[in-house]
Design a protein around this motif. Structure first.
Motif, short mmCIF file in Angstrom:
data_model
loop_
_atom_site.label_atom_id
_atom_site.label_comp_id
_atom_site.label_asym_id
_atom_site.label_seq_id
_atom_site.Cartn_x
_atom_site.Cartn_y
_atom_site.Cartn_z
N LYS A 1 1.39 14.23 14.94
CA LYS A 1 2.17 13.34 14.08
C LYS A 1 1.28 12.27 13.45
O LYS A 1 1.45 11.92 12.28
CB LYS A 1 3.29 12.68 14.89
N ARG A 2 0.33 11.76 14.21
CA ARG A 2 -0.55 10.73 13.67
C ARG A 2 -1.41 11.29 12.55
O ARG A 2 -1.60 10.64 11.52
CB ARG A 2 -1.43 10.14 14.76
N GLU A 3 -1.94 12.49 12.72
CA GLU A 3 -2.73 13.11 11.67
C GLU A 3 -1.89 13.37 10.43
O GLU A 3 -2.34 13.15 9.29
CB GLU A 3 -3.35 14.41 12.17
N ALA A 4 -0.65 13.82 10.65
CA ALA A 4 0.25 14.07 9.51
C ALA A 4 0.56 12.78 8.77
O ALA A 4 0.57 12.74 7.53
CB ALA A 4 1.54 14.72 10.02
N ASN A 5 0.79 11.71 9.50
CA ASN A 5 1.08 10.43 8.85
C ASN A 5 -0.14 9.91 8.10
O ASN A 5 -0.01 9.32 7.02
CB ASN A 5 1.53 9.40 9.90
N ALA A 6 -1.32 10.12 8.68
CA ALA A 6 -2.55 9.70 8.01
C ALA A 6 -2.73 10.43 6.68
O ALA A 6 -3.15 9.85 5.68
CB ALA A 6 -3.76 9.93 8.91
N LEU A 7 -2.39 11.71 6.67
CA LEU A 7 -2.49 12.47 5.44
C LEU A 7 -1.48 11.99 4.41
O LEU A 7 -1.78 11.91 3.21
CB LEU A 7 -2.27 13.97 5.73
N LEU A 8 -0.26 11.69 4.85
CA LEU A 8 0.75 11.17 3.93
C LEU A 8 0.29 9.86 3.32
O LEU A 8 0.46 9.63 2.11
CB LEU A 8 2.08 10.97 4.67
N ARG A 9 -0.26 8.99 4.16
CA ARG A 9 -0.73 7.70 3.64
C ARG A 9 -1.84 7.91 2.61
O ARG A 9 -1.82 7.30 1.53
CB ARG A 9 -1.25 6.83 4.78
N GLU A 10 -2.80 8.78 2.93
CA GLU A 10 -3.92 9.02 2.02
C GLU A 10 -3.45 9.63 0.70
O GLU A 10 -3.95 9.28 -0.37
CB GLU A 10 -4.94 9.94 2.69
N ARG A 11 -2.45 10.49 0.77
CA ARG A 11 -2.00 11.22 -0.41
C ARG A 11 -1.05 10.39 -1.29
O ARG A 11 -1.12 10.46 -2.51
CB ARG A 11 -1.31 12.52 0.02
N TYR A 12 -0.19 9.60 -0.67
CA TYR A 12 0.91 9.00 -1.44
C TYR A 12 0.94 7.47 -1.48
O TYR A 12 1.70 6.90 -2.26
CB TYR A 12 2.25 9.50 -0.89
N THR B 1 -0.95 3.88 -2.19
CA THR B 1 -2.15 3.33 -2.82
C THR B 1 -3.11 2.78 -1.78
O THR B 1 -2.70 2.11 -0.82
CB THR B 1 -1.78 2.21 -3.81
N LYS B 2 -4.39 3.03 -2.01
CA LYS B 2 -5.41 2.56 -1.07
C LYS B 2 -5.49 1.04 -1.07
O LYS B 2 -6.10 0.44 -0.17
CB LYS B 2 -6.77 3.15 -1.43
N SER B 3 -4.88 0.39 -2.05
CA SER B 3 -4.90 -1.06 -2.14
C SER B 3 -4.13 -1.73 -1.01
O SER B 3 -4.31 -2.92 -0.74
CB SER B 3 -4.30 -1.51 -3.47
N VAL B 4 -3.24 -0.98 -0.36
CA VAL B 4 -2.47 -1.51 0.76
C VAL B 4 -3.28 -1.29 2.04
O VAL B 4 -3.52 -0.15 2.45
CB VAL B 4 -1.10 -0.81 0.88
N SER B 5 -3.71 -2.38 2.66
CA SER B 5 -4.53 -2.27 3.87
C SER B 5 -3.65 -2.12 5.10
O SER B 5 -2.50 -2.56 5.12
CB SER B 5 -5.41 -3.51 4.04
N VAL B 6 -4.19 -1.48 6.13
CA VAL B 6 -3.49 -1.33 7.41
C VAL B 6 -4.50 -1.66 8.51
O VAL B 6 -5.48 -0.94 8.70
CB VAL B 6 -2.95 0.11 7.61
N GLN B 7 -4.26 -2.73 9.24
CA GLN B 7 -5.22 -3.14 10.28
C GLN B 7 -5.15 -2.26 11.51
O GLN B 7 -6.15 -2.05 12.18
CB GLN B 7 -4.98 -4.61 10.66
#
Length: 442
Positions: free
Chosen positions: A10-21, A23-29
């Motif tokens: 699930k974590r890998e899937a969520n990481a892919l969703l974040r990367e794909r959809y 914007t990289k401008s939104v940071s996640v600590q």
């Protein structure tokens, strides 16, 4: 022959969703996806439990999923979602305005404006001040954070990442130094006096006092690193504003609602009496709501129809905020914040004595900061160590969030309902992360 598709976690899937959809401008600590929260704990997409020392950046003072807040929102949802205050009145809006005026530490008749975010509160406060005074200029401070809108960003001090590439900025903003006791050799009383003198001199060297509409200041700086000014500073600053007809604005978006050991940080002073107070974050327990509360004559200066917005004072968010105020007063969360702060500071200062990278432990109530430095004598900021400590905290089950102009500060913003046992567990994780970081970085 086609290779079978590898199953992703699930974590890998969520990481892919974040990367794909996203914007990289939104940071996640902390790169996990939280799926459930209760009190002062969180659970991620893989079912792992975490202690929350971030509180959604100071939003969850009353705790995650407080049952009374949930019940209040559900009850309101059954009756009314939305009308827009400009179309018809709604009772939660009116009742919340009444309660905010009751609790705000402002002398005399008060009125309120409900909006959606802290940045909106900042924007509207400046509009109100300009309308009331007929003046254009605003004074803000180094280390300040007032939001990400164009005006909020212009008032904000930190350049990277908040302002890089976004100029030109709003004109007629004048920035003054903010007194930081940790980074000064002066005693606090002298530091406070000299910092106020800097503002007074600015009326001769930067902008005429009769052109300044407002001075906006955080009673405890948030993103700036939880800097608590000398005790004489804010009262002296208030006097400067009063003498020159300048609207004195306190930005309590992060320091408000029990965080500092009082319902408002302004209450740590005798009759500070700001003209306007800005609130947001923990007011809504996670729902977007904010407000400008102020002296009635100042609040009524703008013409009819000039303030507001489609969602300001939305009934669901207002219902949540009403319950938050009730719970905070009944459960005495300001006193709880003071207790959390005392236990945390005591633990962290003991850790500081054994540490080579903890330069300062400071705060007010449960608004606490740990500043990491490369050398405790030179006080050079240590962003690398801060990043490593926060990374290790996540690995060991603790959610933290950084702050500071140099990203070298860890701020503690746990929900105020956290138990002493859970608080101690979280502090132990920080101690472990600091020790291991010191070993790795030498």
């Amino acid at each position: 022959m086609t290779q079978p598709t590898m199953m992703k976690t699930k974590r890998e899937a969520n990481a892919l969703l974040r990367e794909r959809y996203v914007t990289k401008s939104v940071s996640v600590q902390n790169p996990i996806a939280v799926v459930r929260a209760e009190g002062a704990k969180l659970w991620d997409e893989e079912g792992r439990e975490y202690i929350d020392f971030a509180g959604g950046i100071g939003v969850m003072n009353v705790g995650h999923s407080h049952p009374e807040v949930i019940a209040a929102v559900k009850e309101q949802a059954d009756k009314l979602f939305h009308t827009c205050i400009h179309v018809t009145l709604n009772e939660p809006y009116l009742q919340l305005a009444e309660q905010l005026c009751r609790i705000a530490p402002i002398v005399g008749e008060k009125k309120a404006l409900l909006v959606n975010t802290g940045a909106e509160a900042v924007e509207n406060a400046v509009k109100i001040a300009r309308s009331f005074t007929g003046r254009p200029a605003v004074i803000a401070f180094e280390g300040a954070f007032h939001g990400r809108t164009m005006l909020g960003m212009s008032l904000t001090s930190k350049v990277t990442p908040y302002k890089t590439g976004f100029g030109p900025f709003v004109p007629e903003i004048y920035r003054m130094p903010f007194p930081n006791p940790y980074r000064s050799e002066l005693d606090e009383e002298t530091l406070g006096e000299q910092a106020v003198e800097t503002v007074v001199r600015a009326f001769e060297t930067y902008v005429e006092a009769n052109q300044v509409a407002a001075l906006i200041v955080e009673p405890v700086q948030g993103e700036g690193g939880f800097v608590v000014p000398p005790t004489n500073y804010l009262p002296l600053l208030r006097n400067v504003c009063r003498e020159r007809g300048i609207v004195f604005i306190l930005d309590e978006v992060q320091s408000g609602f029990a965080r500092t050991g009082k319902m408002f940080a302004a209450e740590h002073y005798d009759a500070l009496d700001p003209d306007l107070i800005l609130v947001a974050k923990s007011l809504g327990a996670g729902l977007p709501i904010a407000a400008v509360v102020g002296k009635a004559d100042v609040m009524d200066a703008p013409q009819v129809g000039s303030l507001g917005g489609t969602y300001g004072g939305n009934p669901l968010a207002a219902a949540a905020a009403l319950k938050v105020i009730e719970v905070m007063e009944r459960e005495q969360l300001p006193a709880r914040a003071e207790h959390i702060g005392q236990k945390s500071v005591s633990f962290l200062r003991e850790l500081q004595q054994k540490s080579t990278i903890i330069g300062d432990v400071r705060g007010q109530g449960a608004m606490i900061a740990i500043e990491l430095v490369k050398d405790r004598a030179t006080k050079e900021p240590h962003a690398e160590a801060t990043a490593l400590v926060t990374k290790k905290c996540l690995e060991y089950g603790l959610i933290t969030v950084k702050a500071g102009v140099y990203s070298n500060i860890i701020r503690l913003l746990s929900p105020l309902v956290i138990s002493d046992e859970t608080l101690q567990q979280g502090l132990q994780v920080i101690a472990r992360a600091v020790r291991e970081t010191e070993e790795e970085l030498g």
